[in-house]
Design a protein around this motif. Structure first.
Motif, PDB file in Angstrom:
ATOM      1  N   CYS A  30       0.762  -1.163  -0.029  1.00 35.54           N
ATOM      2  CA  CYS A  30       0.050   0.067  -0.085  1.00 35.54           C
ATOM      3  C   CYS A  30       0.939   1.235  -0.059  1.00 35.54           C
ATOM      4  O   CYS A  30       1.867   1.310   0.726  1.00 35.54           O
ATOM      5  CB  CYS A  30      -0.668   0.054   1.066  1.00 35.54           C
ATOM      6  SG  CYS A  30      -2.094   1.411   1.448  1.00 35.54           S
ATOM      7  N   GLU A  31       0.451   2.184  -0.755  1.00 34.11           N
ATOM      8  CA  GLU A  31       1.264   3.592  -0.932  1.00 34.11           C
ATOM      9  C   GLU A  31       1.316   4.058   0.481  1.00 34.11           C
ATOM     10  O   GLU A  31       2.341   4.961   0.767  1.00 34.11           O
ATOM     11  CB  GLU A  31       0.743   4.417  -1.974  1.00 34.11           C
ATOM     12  CG  GLU A  31       1.070   3.842  -3.239  1.00 34.11           C
ATOM     13  CD  GLU A  31       0.312   4.672  -4.560  1.00 34.11           C
ATOM     14  OE1 GLU A  31      -0.434   5.580  -4.243  1.00 34.11           O
ATOM     15  OE2 GLU A  31       0.111   4.070  -5.449  1.00 34.11           O
ATOM     16  N   CYS A  62      -5.115   1.121   2.579  1.00 31.48           N
ATOM     17  CA  CYS A  62      -6.256   2.090   2.346  1.00 31.48           C
ATOM     18  C   CYS A  62      -7.406   1.693   1.256  1.00 31.48           C
ATOM     19  O   CYS A  62      -8.124   2.137   1.463  1.00 31.48           O
ATOM     20  CB  CYS A  62      -5.391   3.408   1.664  1.00 31.48           C
ATOM     21  SG  CYS A  62      -4.806   2.980   0.000  1.00 31.48           S
ATOM     22  N   ASN A  63      -7.058   0.505   0.531  1.00 36.51           N
ATOM     23  CA  ASN A  63      -8.056   0.101  -0.350  1.00 36.51           C
ATOM     24  C   ASN A  63      -8.288   1.179  -1.585  1.00 36.51           C
ATOM     25  O   ASN A  63      -9.196   0.905  -2.062  1.00 36.51           O
ATOM     26  CB  ASN A  63      -8.990  -0.330   0.420  1.00 36.51           C
ATOM     27  CG  ASN A  63      -8.942  -1.752   0.811  1.00 36.51           C
ATOM     28  OD1 ASN A  63      -8.273  -2.750   0.202  1.00 36.51           O
ATOM     29  ND2 ASN A  63      -9.420  -2.051   1.950  1.00 36.51           N
ATOM     30  N   THR A  64      -7.584   2.509  -1.746  1.00 33.35           N
ATOM     31  CA  THR A  64      -7.871   3.345  -2.719  1.00 33.35           C
ATOM     32  C   THR A  64      -6.757   3.515  -3.453  1.00 33.35           C
ATOM     33  O   THR A  64      -6.850   4.034  -4.598  1.00 33.35           O
ATOM     34  CB  THR A  64      -8.549   4.453  -1.943  1.00 33.35           C
ATOM     35  OG1 THR A  64      -7.424   4.934  -1.137  1.00 33.35           O
ATOM     36  CG2 THR A  64      -9.761   4.676  -1.394  1.00 33.35           C
ATOM     37  N   CYS A  65      -5.514   3.458  -2.949  1.00 33.57           N
ATOM     38  CA  CYS A  65      -4.266   3.717  -3.917  1.00 33.57           C
ATOM     39  C   CYS A  65      -4.177   2.585  -4.946  1.00 33.57           C
ATOM     40  O   CYS A  65      -4.900   1.704  -5.226  1.00 33.57           O
ATOM     41  CB  CYS A  65      -3.036   3.682  -2.821  1.00 33.57           C
ATOM     42  SG  CYS A  65      -2.688   1.817  -2.408  1.00 33.57           S
ATOM     43  N   CYS A  87      -3.295  -1.155  -4.084  1.00 36.52           N
ATOM     44  CA  CYS A  87      -4.464  -1.591  -3.189  1.00 36.52           C
ATOM     45  C   CYS A  87      -5.670  -2.080  -4.255  1.00 36.52           C
ATOM     46  O   CYS A  87      -6.006  -3.098  -4.239  1.00 36.52           O
ATOM     47  CB  CYS A  87      -4.914  -0.764  -2.106  1.00 36.52           C
ATOM     48  SG  CYS A  87      -4.060  -0.572  -0.742  1.00 36.52           S
TER      49      CYS A  87
HETATM   50 ZN   LIG Z   1      -3.357   1.314  -0.530  1.00 39.71          ZN
END
Ligand SMILES: [Zn+2]
Length: 598
Positions: free
Chosen positions: A64-65, A73-76, A79
Motif C-alpha cells: 500500500c502506498e 487504504c484500499n484506494t491507492c 490496493c
Molecule cells: Zn493502499
C-alpha cells in the motif's frame, strides 16, 4: 451488469473483516507495525477459512502506498490493483497446476528483477503442498537467500506434505475452522445487506453443511437465494441440499434405543429418496451418537460446538435413561462398520446392516448388577443343582469313554435339569461349591467347620450359646458371623476376607476393612447392610448396632480421588467374582463403573 457471487462480493478487504482468524490477523498486524514481517509466510488450514484472502490482504498491507501498514487504504493504485486481481507485482500461482520444477525455475528468474512500481514483488502460491519434490528443491534455493524485494505467501490445506526444509524457512500460521455460530452470524449479516429474508433454522442448516468453511457457506447461500422466491425456510434449504434434517438423526437414535429396525430402515429410505449421500449420513449419525455420549458423560455445549441450545436439550432428554456403557457399545459397532460402509458398493445396504447389528447389541450390565446376578446364580447352583466337576476333571471325563456329566457351559444351558446319572456320593453341592465356583476362596474358614471335602455333607456350623458368645474373642464371633453370611450371600462374605470387627461402645460394633474400597462399597449396599445387621443381631442380640467403617472417608482432594478410582478399578478387575462372571458368561470387561459411595 454481471452478477458477482457473494463469496467474491463480500471478500474481506482488510484484517477486521476476516471471520474468526483473529489470532493470525493480530500477529500479522503486529509484525507489520513493528516492521518484522517474515519473507516467507505459510498459511495452513481447512479450505474456505480465509487463507488466500489473508494472503491478499497482506499483499496490500506491504505494498500500500501508505504502508507498510496493518490497515491498507484500499484506494491507492496498488490496493486497487490487488483487489481487482491484476497487480503487476503480485503473482498468484496455483501450486496444483504449476507444480513442476520448470515453473519454479521461471519464478526464480522472474524474482530477480525489481518490482514494477511497488515496494515488493509478492508471490502467493496456493496449495503449495502440491509442488513436486524437485519444484520444492528449486523453491528452497530462493527461500534460503531471497532477494530483499521479494515476499512469499504460501497457502495450504495439507501442511504435512510440505518438506520440513521448506517449513523451517516459513513463518507458519494455522487458520481455524470457522465455528457454526460465527458462520451463522456472518450469513445473517450478509442476508440483511442483501435484503434476503431467511429463517434462523435455514441459516443453521447452511452453516452446518458448510462444515467450517465460509466460502462453502456463501456458495450455498448463493445457490439457495438463486432458487428461492420469498422467504427462505429450512424446508427450502433441505430441498436444495437434498439433505438430512436434524430431526431424522434424533429419530434414528430413538429407533435404535427402541430397537425398532423397521423404523430405521424407513428413515434411511426416506433420506435416500431425498438424495442424501449415505456415507455422509453415516458420518452424521456417528457424530450424533458421539454427541449423545458426550452429553451423557456430562459434557457441556462447548464440547458440542455445532449443536444449538435447543438440540442440546433434546439430546439430554434422549439419553436420560440410556446407559453410558450402551452408548459406548453402539459407537464401537459404528466405528467397526465405518470402513465397510465407506468401501461398500452399496453404502445404503451396508448402513442398514450396521443398524441391524446395533439393534442386536444387548446393553451391557453394570458390574454391580452382574455381581448380584452371579450371587443369585451361585446360590441357586449351590442349593438345587449338583455341580459339574471342575474343568480339569471335565477334560479327563471327555477323554474317557465313560459317560461324563455335562460340562459347565454358557448361560443358556445353565437352567438345564440335573444330569440323570447320580453325582459321585461324596461330592455334595455344598462341598463342591468352594472349589467349583471360587478358584480362590476368600471366605475365611469357619472355625467350627473342619474343611474336609471327602467327608459327608457338612453339618451346619453350631450356633454358640449366649454365654459362650460372651467369653469368646470378638475375632471368633466375627468369623462365625461371616460363615453365616456366606450361607446367604457368598459374595458378600468374600468381601470380609480382610476385615475385622471392633467393639466401639456398649452394644455397638464396627466392621473395619483393610484397604479394599471395592469391598467397602459392595458391603454398603442397602440389602447387604441389612443382611449384616440381621446376622449380627441373631448372633449377639437384637439391640446390637453394627456400622461399617471407612465409608464416609470419601477422599477430599481430586488427585487422591483419581488414584483411588484407579485402585478401585484394579481391585474390581481382580475381584474373584468378576473372574467368575467372565468365566461363566464367557465375557469380557467393557466398562468399569465406580458407584457413588453411600
Ligand atoms: Zn493502499
Amino acid at each position: 451488469m454481471s452478477y458477482l457471487v457473494l463469496a467474491r462480493k463480500y471478500r474481506p478487504q482488510n484484517f477486521e473483516e476476516v471471520v474468526r482468524q483473529e489470532h493470525i490477523t493480530r500477529a500479522l498486524a503486529n509484525a507489520l507495525t513493528s516492521d518484522r514481517l517474515a519473507h516467507a509466510i505459510l498459511l495452513a488450514g481447512p479450505r474456505g477459512t480465509g487463507k488466500t484472502t489473508i494472503a491478499r490482504i497482506l499483499a496490500k498491507c506491504v505494498n500500500c502506498e501508505t504502508g507498510p501498514t496493518a490497515t491498507p487504504c484500499n484506494t491507492c493504485r496498488s490496493c486497487r490493483e490487488i483487489t481487482g486481481g491484476h497487480a503487476a507485482d503480485v503473482f498468484e500461482i496455483d501450486g496444483a497446476s504449476n507444480n513442476r520444477v520448470e515453473n519454479i525455475r521461471e519464478l526464480r528468474e522472474n524474482a530477480n528483477y525489481m518490482p514494477a512500481h511497488s515496494r515488493f514483488k509478492i508471490y502467493i502460491i496456493d496449495e503449495v503442498h502440491m509442488l513436486s519434490d524437485s519444484a520444492f528443491n528449486a523453491l528452497l534455493k530462493i527461500l534460503e537467500e531471497p532477494p530483499a524485494h521479494v515476499k512469499f505467501f504460501f497457502a495450504t490445506t495439507d501442511p504435512n506434505k510440505i518438506p520440513i526444509t521448506i517449513l523451517s524457512r516459513c513463518q507458519r500460521h494455522d487458520c481455524r475452522r470457522v465455528d457454526l455460530t460465527a458462520i451463522v452470524q456472518h450469513l445473517a449479516r450478509l442476508c440483511e445487506n442483501e435484503t434476503v429474508e431467511i429463517t434462523e433454522d435455514a441459516l443453521t442448516l447452511i452453516g452446518r453443511e458448510a462444515d467450517g468453511s465460509i466460502r462453502d457457506a456463501l456458495s450455498l447461500l448463493d445457490l439457495i437465494i438463486t432458487g428461492a422466491t420469498g422467504k427462505i425456510t429450512a424446508e427450502l434449504v433441505l430441498d436444495v441440499l437434498g439433505g438430512l434434517d436434524r430431526q431424522s438423526l434424533f429419530d434414528i437414535s430413538q429407533a435404535v434405543f427402541d430397537r425398532d429396525a423397521g423404523k430405521i430402515i424407513d428413515i434411511i429410505a426416506r433420506l435416500y429418496d431425498r438424495g442424501q449421500n449415505m456415507i455422509k449420513l453415516f458420518a452424521e449419525v456417528l457424530t450424533h451418537f458421539r454427541n449423545l455420549l458426550v452429553v451423557k458423560m456430562g459434557g457441556t455445549s462447548q464440547a458440542l460446538s455445532d449443536v444449538s441450545e435447543y438440540e442440546l436439550n433434546a439430546i439430554k432428554a434422549q439419553v436420560s435413561d440410556i446407559s453410558q456403557v450402551y452408548l459406548h457399545q453402539i459407537l464401537d459397532v459404528l466405528f467397526k462398520e465405518e470402513i465397510v460402509i465407506r468401501q461398500s458398493s452399496s453404502p445404503r445396504l451396508a448402513l442398514e446392516m450396521a443398524f441391524v447389528r446395533i439393534i442386536q447389541i444387548r446393553p451391557a450390565l453394570p458390574i454391580d448388577t452382574l455381581i448380584e446376578k452371579i450371587d443369585i446364580l451361585q446360590k441357586n447352583l449351590a442349593k438345587n443343582l449338583p455341580l459339574a466337576p471342575p474343568p480339569a476333571a471335565t477334560q479327563e471325563a471327555i477323554k474317557s469313554p465313560a459317560p461324563a456329566p455335562p460340562a459347565p457351559a454358557g448361560p443358556e444351558s445353565r437352567p438345564a435339569p440335573a444330569p440323570k446319572q447320580p453325582a459321585p456320593k461324596q461330592l455334595t453341592p455344598k462341598q463342591l461349591k468352594p472349589e467349583q465356583l471360587k478358584p480362590a476362596p476368600e471366605v475365611p474358614e469357619c472355625p467350627n467347620q473342619a474343611p474336609d471335602p471327602a467327608a459327608g455333607p457338612a453339618p451346619p456350623p453350631p450356633r454358640p450359646e449366649n454365654n459362650a458368645k460372651k467369653t469368646e474373642p470378638l475375632e471368633t464371633s466375627w468369623k462365625n458371623i461371616i460363615c453365616r453370611i456366606a450361607e446367604e450371600n457368598p459374595a458378600l462374605a468374600a468381601c470380609f476376607s480382610t476385615s475385622k470387627m471392633v467393639k466401639t461402645g456398649d452394644g455397638h460394633v464396627e466392621i473395619r476393612f483393610a484397604t479394599n474400597k471395592f469391598n467397602v462399597t459392595y458391603a454398603n449396599r442397602d440389602g447387604h447392610q441389612a443382611l449384616i445387621q440381621k446376622t449380627c443381631s441373631l448372633y449377639f442380640s437384637d439391640d446390637i448396632q453394627v456400622s461399617l467403617a471407612g465409608t464416609a472417608a470419601a477422599s477430599r482432594n481430586g488427585l487422591a480421588n483419581k488414584q483411588k478410582s484407579k485402585q478401585l478399578e484394579a481391585e474390581a478387575l481382580n475381584h474373584p467374582l468378576v473372574a467368575d462372571a467372565m468365566r461363566i458368561f464367557n465375557g469380557k470387561i467393557v466398562d468399569i463403573k465406580i458407584l457413588q459411595e453411600a
